[in-house]
Design an enzyme around this catalytic site. Structure first.
Site, PDB file in Angstrom:
ATOM      1  N   CYS A   1       0.949  -1.279   0.094  1.00 45.65           N
ATOM      2  CA  CYS A   1       0.045  -0.105   0.178  1.00 45.65           C
ATOM      3  C   CYS A   1       0.754   1.311   0.029  1.00 45.65           C
ATOM      4  CB  CYS A   1      -0.903   0.089   1.349  1.00 45.65           C
ATOM      5  SG  CYS A   1      -0.159   0.160   2.734  1.00 45.65           S
TER       6      CYS A   1
ATOM      7  N   CYS B   1      -2.702  -2.920   8.746  1.00 44.76           N
ATOM      8  CA  CYS B   1      -2.548  -1.510   9.136  1.00 44.76           C
ATOM      9  C   CYS B   1      -1.779  -1.545  10.528  1.00 44.76           C
ATOM     10  CB  CYS B   1      -3.646  -0.647   8.890  1.00 44.76           C
ATOM     11  SG  CYS B   1      -4.459  -0.946   7.213  1.00 44.76           S
TER      12      CYS B   1
HETATM   13 FE1  FES Z   1      -1.638   0.134   4.308  1.00 46.65          FE
HETATM   14 FE2  FES Z   1      -3.328   0.794   5.873  1.00 46.65          FE
HETATM   15  S1  FES Z   1      -3.807   0.313   3.864  1.00 46.65           S
HETATM   16  S2  FES Z   1      -1.306   0.680   6.288  1.00 46.65           S
END
Ligand code: FES
Length: 126
Positions: free
Chosen positions: A35, A104
């Site tokens: 991400c 996360c």
């Molecule tokens: Fe990557 Fe939350 S989407 S840490």
């Protein structure tokens, strides 16, 4: 059911312990390649007690809420306790995260572990 618990929303909107500790005893930075989110933790440690902790997170709402909650969970605690902090405990303290957002909270666990490792390395060199 709402996607995020009230606690997640609260810690996202009003994150605790945001910032930098200039003379930190341990600093850890981790990222998630998928991400692209990045989290940095700063620890001030006196006599093996975490007297202060601050974070900077460039990431999603869950990452910010997780870092904020993680700092609250370890502030004032012995280093040993912080070493045992898991992402599960962070997520539970937030009254849960959606499954696809659990990674996360992993970032928060890893950032703290990395800062503690930095602290240990510095201590050994001292
Ligand atoms: Fe990557 Fe939350 S989407 S840490």
């Amino acid at each position: 059911m709402a996607l995020y618990s009230e606690k997640v929303m609260d810690h996202f909107m009003n994150p605790r312990n945001v910032g930098v500790i200039e003379d930190a005893d341990g600093v850890g930075e981790v990222g998630n390649a998928k991400c692209g989110d990045i989290m940095k933790m700063y620890l001030k440690i006196d006599d093996d007690i975490i007297t202060d902790v601050k974070f900077e997170t460039f990431g999603c709402a869950s990452a910010i809420a997780s870092s904020s909650m993680a700092t609250e969970l370890i502030k004032g605690k012995p280093v040993e306790d912080a070493m045992e902090l898991t992402n599960k405990a962070v997520a539970e303290a937030l009254d849960g995260l959606p499954d696809y957002k659990m990674h996360c909270s992993v970032l928060a666990e890893e950032a703290i572990q990395s800062a503690l490792e930095d602290y240990r390395n510095k201590k050994e060199q001292a």
